[in-house]
Scaffold this motif. Structure first.
Motif, PDB file in Angstrom:
ATOM      1  N   ILE A 116       0.859  -1.188   0.000  1.00  0.00           N
ATOM      2  CA  ILE A 116       0.000   0.000   0.000  1.00  0.00           C
ATOM      3  C   ILE A 116       0.890   1.230   0.000  1.00  0.00           C
ATOM      4  CG2 ILE A 116      -1.734   1.295   1.289  1.00  0.00           C
ATOM      5  CD1 ILE A 116      -2.824  -1.353   2.301  1.00  0.00           C
ATOM      6  N   VAL A 117       0.814   1.987  -1.099  1.00  0.00           N
ATOM      7  CA  VAL A 117       1.676   3.154  -1.291  1.00  0.00           C
ATOM      8  C   VAL A 117       0.836   4.421  -1.215  1.00  0.00           C
ATOM      9  CG1 VAL A 117       3.235   4.344  -2.875  1.00  0.00           C
ATOM     10  CG2 VAL A 117       3.269   1.846  -2.746  1.00  0.00           C
ATOM     11  N   GLY A 118       1.178   5.328  -0.320  1.00  0.00           N
ATOM     12  CA  GLY A 118       0.455   6.591  -0.234  1.00  0.00           C
ATOM     13  C   GLY A 118       0.344   7.079   1.196  1.00  0.00           C
ATOM     14  N   LYS A 119      -0.301   8.199   1.350  1.00  0.00           N
ATOM     15  CA  LYS A 119      -0.529   8.773   2.674  1.00  0.00           C
ATOM     16  C   LYS A 119      -1.908   9.407   2.686  1.00  0.00           C
ATOM     17  CE  LYS A 119       1.800  13.110   1.406  1.00  0.00           C
ATOM     18  NZ  LYS A 119       2.868  14.064   1.759  1.00  0.00           N
ATOM     19  N   GLY A 120      -2.425   9.669   3.887  1.00  0.00           N
ATOM     20  CA  GLY A 120      -3.744  10.267   3.975  1.00  0.00           C
ATOM     21  C   GLY A 120      -4.296  10.204   5.380  1.00  0.00           C
ATOM     22  N   ILE A 121      -5.465  10.772   5.541  1.00  0.00           N
ATOM     23  CA  ILE A 121      -6.058  10.947   6.860  1.00  0.00           C
ATOM     24  C   ILE A 121      -6.401   9.620   7.548  1.00  0.00           C
ATOM     25  CG2 ILE A 121      -8.451  11.132   6.043  1.00  0.00           C
ATOM     26  CD1 ILE A 121      -8.744  13.491   8.057  1.00  0.00           C
ATOM     27  N   CYS A 122      -6.607   8.555   6.776  1.00  0.00           N
ATOM     28  CA  CYS A 122      -6.978   7.258   7.359  1.00  0.00           C
ATOM     29  C   CYS A 122      -5.790   6.315   7.525  1.00  0.00           C
ATOM     30  CB  CYS A 122      -8.044   6.579   6.499  1.00  0.00           C
ATOM     31  SG  CYS A 122      -9.615   7.446   6.440  1.00  0.00           S
TER      32      CYS A 122
ATOM     33  N   MET B 181      -6.029  -1.921  10.837  1.00  0.00           N
ATOM     34  CA  MET B 181      -6.852  -2.968  10.208  1.00  0.00           C
ATOM     35  C   MET B 181      -6.017  -4.148   9.744  1.00  0.00           C
ATOM     36  SD  MET B 181      -9.711  -1.090   7.824  1.00  0.00           S
ATOM     37  CE  MET B 181     -10.217  -2.676   7.135  1.00  0.00           C
ATOM     38  N   SER B 182      -4.748  -3.903   9.420  1.00  0.00           N
ATOM     39  CA  SER B 182      -3.888  -4.981   8.916  1.00  0.00           C
ATOM     40  C   SER B 182      -3.526  -5.960  10.028  1.00  0.00           C
ATOM     41  CB  SER B 182      -2.612  -4.408   8.299  1.00  0.00           C
ATOM     42  OG  SER B 182      -1.780  -3.847   9.293  1.00  0.00           O
ATOM     43  N   GLU B 183      -3.655  -5.533  11.300  1.00  0.00           N
ATOM     44  CA  GLU B 183      -3.462  -6.404  12.467  1.00  0.00           C
ATOM     45  C   GLU B 183      -2.201  -7.247  12.366  1.00  0.00           C
ATOM     46  OE1 GLU B 183      -7.058  -8.606  12.850  1.00  0.00           O
ATOM     47  OE2 GLU B 183      -8.215  -6.903  13.614  1.00  0.00           O
ATOM     48  N   ASN B 184      -1.126  -6.580  12.010  1.00  0.00           N
ATOM     49  CA  ASN B 184       0.184  -7.241  11.933  1.00  0.00           C
ATOM     50  C   ASN B 184       0.237  -8.410  10.947  1.00  0.00           C
ATOM     51  OD1 ASN B 184       1.319  -5.521  13.943  1.00  0.00           O
ATOM     52  ND2 ASN B 184       0.279  -6.743  15.513  1.00  0.00           N
ATOM     53  N   ASP B 185      -0.604  -8.370   9.929  1.00  0.00           N
ATOM     54  CA  ASP B 185      -0.542  -9.367   8.853  1.00  0.00           C
ATOM     55  C   ASP B 185       0.767  -9.143   8.093  1.00  0.00           C
ATOM     56  OD1 ASP B 185      -0.823 -10.837   6.476  1.00  0.00           O
ATOM     57  OD2 ASP B 185      -3.002 -10.611   6.507  1.00  0.00           O
ATOM     58  N   ASN B 186       1.673 -10.082   8.164  1.00  0.00           N
ATOM     59  CA  ASN B 186       3.003  -9.925   7.570  1.00  0.00           C
ATOM     60  C   ASN B 186       2.979  -9.876   6.047  1.00  0.00           C
ATOM     61  OD1 ASN B 186       4.289  -9.877  10.064  1.00  0.00           O
ATOM     62  ND2 ASN B 186       4.421 -12.121  10.151  1.00  0.00           N
ATOM     63  N   ARG B 187       1.822 -10.203   5.454  1.00  0.00           N
ATOM     64  CA  ARG B 187       1.712 -10.148   3.995  1.00  0.00           C
ATOM     65  C   ARG B 187       1.455  -8.722   3.512  1.00  0.00           C
ATOM     66  NH1 ARG B 187      -3.205 -14.024   2.934  1.00  0.00           N
ATOM     67  NH2 ARG B 187      -4.036 -12.581   4.509  1.00  0.00           N
ATOM     68  N   ILE B 188       1.130  -7.814   4.444  1.00  0.00           N
ATOM     69  CA  ILE B 188       0.771  -6.438   4.094  1.00  0.00           C
ATOM     70  C   ILE B 188       1.883  -5.485   4.508  1.00  0.00           C
ATOM     71  CG2 ILE B 188      -0.914  -4.583   4.403  1.00  0.00           C
ATOM     72  CD1 ILE B 188      -2.950  -6.781   5.238  1.00  0.00           C
ATOM     73  N   LYS B 189       2.292  -4.621   3.581  1.00  0.00           N
ATOM     74  CA  LYS B 189       3.321  -3.629   3.895  1.00  0.00           C
ATOM     75  C   LYS B 189       2.848  -2.242   3.455  1.00  0.00           C
ATOM     76  CE  LYS B 189       8.176  -2.393   3.371  1.00  0.00           C
ATOM     77  NZ  LYS B 189       9.514  -2.768   2.818  1.00  0.00           N
ATOM     78  N   PHE B 190       2.951  -1.283   4.358  1.00  0.00           N
ATOM     79  CA  PHE B 190       2.602   0.105   4.061  1.00  0.00           C
ATOM     80  C   PHE B 190       3.868   0.879   3.702  1.00  0.00           C
ATOM     81  CE2 PHE B 190      -1.157  -1.187   6.260  1.00  0.00           C
ATOM     82  CZ  PHE B 190      -2.175  -0.358   5.792  1.00  0.00           C
ATOM     83  N   HIS B 191       3.789   1.630   2.623  1.00  0.00           N
ATOM     84  CA  HIS B 191       4.865   2.512   2.206  1.00  0.00           C
ATOM     85  C   HIS B 191       4.338   3.943   2.309  1.00  0.00           C
ATOM     86  CE1 HIS B 191       6.926  -0.947   0.154  1.00  0.00           C
ATOM     87  NE2 HIS B 191       5.655  -1.359   0.095  1.00  0.00           N
ATOM     88  N   ASP B 192       5.218   4.895   2.400  1.00  0.00           N
ATOM     89  CA  ASP B 192       4.798   6.293   2.369  1.00  0.00           C
ATOM     90  C   ASP B 192       4.586   6.694   0.915  1.00  0.00           C
ATOM     91  OD1 ASP B 192       4.147   8.821   3.188  1.00  0.00           O
ATOM     92  OD2 ASP B 192       5.992   9.184   4.306  1.00  0.00           O
ATOM     93  N   PHE B 193       4.435   7.971   0.667  1.00  0.00           N
ATOM     94  CA  PHE B 193       4.292   8.477  -0.697  1.00  0.00           C
ATOM     95  C   PHE B 193       5.574   8.180  -1.488  1.00  0.00           C
ATOM     96  CE2 PHE B 193       5.014  11.877  -3.785  1.00  0.00           C
ATOM     97  CZ  PHE B 193       3.847  11.818  -4.517  1.00  0.00           C
ATOM     98  N   LEU B 194       5.419   7.604  -2.667  1.00  0.00           N
ATOM     99  CA  LEU B 194       6.557   7.314  -3.545  1.00  0.00           C
ATOM    100  C   LEU B 194       6.324   7.965  -4.899  1.00  0.00           C
ATOM    101  CD1 LEU B 194       7.121   3.473  -2.908  1.00  0.00           C
ATOM    102  CD2 LEU B 194       8.342   5.372  -1.840  1.00  0.00           C
TER     103      LEU B 194
END
Length: 395
Positions: free
Chosen positions: A255-261, A268-281
Motif C-alpha cells: 500500500i503506497v500513499g498517505k492520507g487521513i486514514c 486494520m492490517s493487524e500485523n498481517d506480515n503479507r501487508i506492507k505500508f509505504h509512504d508516498f513514492l
C-alpha cells in the motif's frame, strides 16, 4: 502559444493525481515550443520560480490555511474556510495582475479550491479564452467527492449543500469557454447538476509515457498493489478486508500513499506480515512498485474520475482490478486489461483476487491487454488534443 495553467497545487505539494498531471503537461508543452505560466499556491519561499522551463507564480491566498493543509484541519474550521474560498477578491486581483503582465493566449484552470472560484473571473474580464478541466466534483460538492458524512454516495444533499451548490453555479456561470474532463462520466454529472449546460465539452483522457522495455514479472508470489490517497473515499479498507479473507500466504499487498486514514488502515492490517505500508513514492521508486506488481487494485467507493494510477499501472503492463463506479469503467475492460467489481463489495473483490492468484496464465493475457490499452493514452496524444483545442479558442 503562451498558455497559463491555474492549479491549486503543484509538485512537490501533492494531494492527488491532478497536480502531477499539471506538472507533466506544463513541461511537455514547453518541450513543444510553447511558453507556459503556472499559477498555484506556495510550495517554496519564492514568489516566482522557473522550473524545467515553466514559469511558476506562487499566490498565497488570504484564508485560514492553505489548501495543502486542508485534509488535516478540524471540522470546525473547514466550513469557514469553504465560505471564504467561495469568492476571494484578493485572489482575483492577484491573478488578474498576473494575466495582465503575461497576456497569455489561453487560460486553463484545473483544481481551483484554495484559489477560489474568483480565479475564473480574470480571464473572462480580460477576454482571454478559458478552459476548465474537471478532476472532481468541487463545483457540486463541498467535499468534492459526492459522499455524505457516512462515507456513502450522497443522494439527498442537505439544505446547506444545496445552497452551496447554487452559489457556485451562479459564480461559475458564463465564465468557461470549454469544459474538459478525462472521463465522460464527470462531464455528464456536472451537466446533470446544472453546470456548463451550454458550454462545449470534450473528453480528453490523461497522458502517460508507456515503458518501452518489458519488465519480466515473477509469478512465484502474487504481488498486489494499491497506490493513492489513504482517505476513506478511496476504499482501501475494502481492499484490506478482501485481502485478509484470502487464506493464501504466498501473496503480498503493498500500500503506497498517505492520507487521513493512514493509522486506521494500519490497525486494520493487524500485523498481517503479507501487508506492507509505504509512504508516498514517486519517480523510479514508484515505477519499480508497478513493475514488481502482478495486479493493481483501485477500490474507490466514490465516483472516481479517471485515476492516474490506472494509466501508470497499464504503462508498466500491470493489470488493474477496479470498482465499477465513476469513470473507472471507461478505462478497464473485463478480461482484457483487468476486471471490474461492484464498489464496496468485499466478497466480489476477494473472489476476483483469488481467481487471478490461481491463474498466472490469465495474468499474462491481461498484461498484453494493458500494453495495447496504454498506446491510446500517450502523453503525445494528450498534448496534441490540448493544442488543437487551444488553437481553436485562440483564433
Amino acid at each position: 502559444m503562451k498558455i497559463c495553467l491555474i492549479s491549486n497545487l503543484y509538485p512537490p505539494n501533492i494531494l492527488g493525481g491532478a497536480e502531477v498531471s499539471v506538472k507533466k503537461v506544463s513541461e511537455e508543452l514547453v518541450k513543444k515550443g510553447h511558453e507556459v505560466i503556472v499559477v498555484t499556491t506556495p510550495f517554496s519561499e519564492n514568489d516566482v520560480e522557473i522550473i524545467n522551463g515553466v514559469k511558476i507564480y506562487q499566490v498565497k491566498p488570504l484564508n485560514l490555511y492553505e489548501i495543502y493543509h486542508h485534509p488535516n484541519q478540524s471540522m470546525l474550521l473547514k466550513p469557514l474556510w469553504h465560505i471564504i474560498d467561495l469568492w476571494n477578491p484578493y485572489d482575483e486581483r492577484i491573478i488578474k495582475n498576473i494575466l495582465k503582465t503575461e497576456n497569455p493566449d489561453v487560460v486553463h484552470i484545473h483544481n481551483f479550491k484554495g484559489l477560489s472560484l474568483s480565479s475564473f473571473a480574470p480571464a473572462k474580464s480580460l477576454k482571454i479564452p478559458l478552459v476548465f478541466t474537471a478532476h472532481d466534483y468541487s463545483l457540486v460538492c463541498m467535499r468534492a467527492n459526492l459522499l455524505n458524512s457516512s462515507g456513502e454516495i450522497c443522494k439527498n444533499p442537505s439544505a446547506l449543500c444545496k445552497i452551496y451548490n447554487q452559489i457556485q453555479k451562479h459564480l461559475a456561470k458564463n465564465k468557461v469557454d470549454l469544459l474538459i474532463s478525462p472521463s465522460q462520466f464527470v462531464i455528464n454529472k456536472l451537466k446533470s447538476n446544472g453546470f456548463f449546460k451550454d458550454v462545449k465539452s470534450k473528453k480528453i483522457p490523461l497522458g502517460i509515457e508507456p515503458h518501452k522495455e518489458k519488465f519480466e514479472k515473477d509469478y512465484s508470489q502474487t504481488n498486489i498493489l494499491y497506490v493513492g490517497n489513504l482517505g476513506e473515499h478511496k476504499g482501501v479498507h475494502i481492499l484490506l478486508k478482501a485481502f485478509r479473507k484470502i487464506k493464501n500466504w504466498n501473496i503480498r499487498l503493498d500500500i503506497v500513499g498517505k492520507g487521513i486514514c493512514s493509522e486506521k488502515l494500519k490497525s486494520m492490517s493487524e500485523n498481517d506480515n503479507r501487508i506492507k505500508f509505504h509512504d508516498f513514492l514517486e519517480g523510479k521508486e514508484l515505477i519499480k512498485m508497478y513493475q514488481l506488481a502482478n495486479l493493481t487494485v483501485v477500490p474507490s467507493i466514490w465516483y472516481d474520475n479517471s485515476p492516474m494510477v490506472i494509466y501508470e499501472s497499464f504503462s508498466c503492463r500491470t493489470p488493474v482490478i477496479g470498482s465499477k463506479i465513476g469513470g473507472i469503467p471507461e478505462l478497464i475492460k473485463d478480461g482484457f486489461n483487468g476486471y471490474l467489481f461492484e464498489a464496496g463489495n468485499v466478497n466480489e473483490l476477494q473472489q476476483l483476487l483469488e481467481n487471478l492468484i490461481d491463474s498466472p496464465e490469465t495474468l499474462k493475457e491481461l498484461e498484453q491487454g494493458t500494453y495495447e490499452s496504454v498506446q491510446r493514452y500517450t502523453m503525445d496524444n494528450h498534448i496534441k488534443q490540448l493544442e488543437n483545442e487551444y488553437q481553436k479558442l485562440a483564433k
